[in-house]
Enzyme design. Sequence first.
Site, mmCIF file in Angstrom:
data_model
loop_
_atom_site.group_PDB
_atom_site.id
_atom_site.type_symbol
_atom_site.label_atom_id
_atom_site.label_comp_id
_atom_site.label_asym_id
_atom_site.label_seq_id
_atom_site.Cartn_x
_atom_site.Cartn_y
_atom_site.Cartn_z
ATOM 1 N N GLU A 169 0.341 -1.601 5.444
ATOM 2 C CA GLU A 169 1.381 -1.165 6.370
ATOM 3 C C GLU A 169 1.139 0.253 6.855
ATOM 4 O O GLU A 169 1.374 0.574 8.017
ATOM 5 C CB GLU A 169 2.746 -1.262 5.672
ATOM 6 N N ASP A 193 0.822 -1.208 0.000
ATOM 7 C CA ASP A 193 0.000 0.000 0.000
ATOM 8 C C ASP A 193 0.856 1.258 0.000
ATOM 9 O O ASP A 193 2.069 1.213 0.213
ATOM 10 C CB ASP A 193 -0.945 0.014 1.199
#
Length: 484
Positions: free
Chosen positions: A146, A79
């Site tokens: 994350e 991400d």
Amino acid sequence: MKDAIAKLSPQTLWKHFYQLTQIPRPSHHEAAVQAYVIQIGESLGLSVWRDQADNILIRKPASAGMESAPGIILQGHLDMVPQADSGTPHDFTKDPIPLQLEQEWITAAGTTLGADNGIGVAAALAVLESRQLKHGPIEALFTSNEEDGMTGAFGLASDLLQGSLLLNMDSEDEGILCIGCAGGANASAQLRYTPEPLDPGWLGYRLSVSGLKGGHSGVDIHRGRGNANKLLCRLLMAAESAGGIRLSALSGGNMRNAIPREAMAALSVPASHANAVKTVIENLSNAIKSELQRVEPDLTIYLQPETASGQGLPPAIQQGLLDVLMACPNGVMRMSDSMPGLVESSTNLSIVNAVDGHIEIKCLIRSSVDSSRDELCAVHRSLFRLMGADTVIDGEYPGWRPNPESPLLRTMRDAYQDIFDTEAEIGAIHAGLECGIIGGKYPHLDMISFGPTIRYPHSPAERMHIPSVQRFWDLLVATLARLQ
């Protein structure tokens, strides 16, 4: 732009990085990038797993003659942080990143670039695809979400990984081998209220703070940049003392791990006090700009008339909110005693929303000392309790304790010296790397974090130094070949 990037070296790495920028992948919207990674692994005939936390693991056998080498885990997260300038229309769930080349740098037009951690993911994919590299057994671990809670790392099973060495490729200073990171926790407050009618004769205004640099709430917290939420509160407190105001809405920040760049408030002012409020805000705005002129040259503060709202926060709730925001810790709390120049503990007043009967405050606390992290959590809990808010402390994750005697560190230092004829620096980072969480599940792992040079992550000014990408790749290739 695709053709220009295709000319960069190493070509396979840049090819994958470009493809990642074309796939929308903000936190919690990673299905498309997960599908891309899975497709690459399957097209190469490799073993692919997707776990219950949406992490992707791809295993590649050792190259010929390296079968007895230790297993190596290449790790990065899928991400990215979605941040855009206020004048940049961009839907991070649909639109590709608008790439730009500026001499030796690659950046984006008004948005985050996603080099954090797209470049680490691209490097792992390039290793998987290569038929020329020398390496032991490879496990490429692509973690999910994350940037907004590290839920992929938290959800990683403790019996999935087989390797004994982990190369995290989520650091942002080429030439520095990172051997430690801060832990962290989230502090959140929620408060319900019943909006009250406002005097129809009051004048409506919109007060906005914008133009701040923002940045990563760990990596950039020591730079003294303005926090839009704190600056807005300071202005509102001054306006309140000048003649009384009533707030209808307040909002600032949208990512817990980004220093907030913009904040706004809708307020009403008695007509008889309007000039006094304007004067106070103008004078304080000039003072704040003077204070921050070197670090925030583009800071903008506007007070603009707008239609007054019919409802606002009750006076006691409004006062409690402003008091909490004014008193809320923000910035560096303590520097490290063991590593000069490293921040030990910090907080970031990340997100504030107050509208339609609901107040929300979110902070991110970081510390390389778990007991100090817990103390700062208690400070936030006590402060929010004074406002009568429901407070939740969650998402705690441990720091990664440095091991200067690491055999993996020795190998990488030797490789760096041989390739570049200079010594690599050894450091730690005041940010949350997944190494702390993964190391807690796999305590035997020997871990290093490294990467190319990335500046201003988590902000629209994010940029990556193109020559440093080649150096990062050369070190990765040499390290894999030496780990026998």
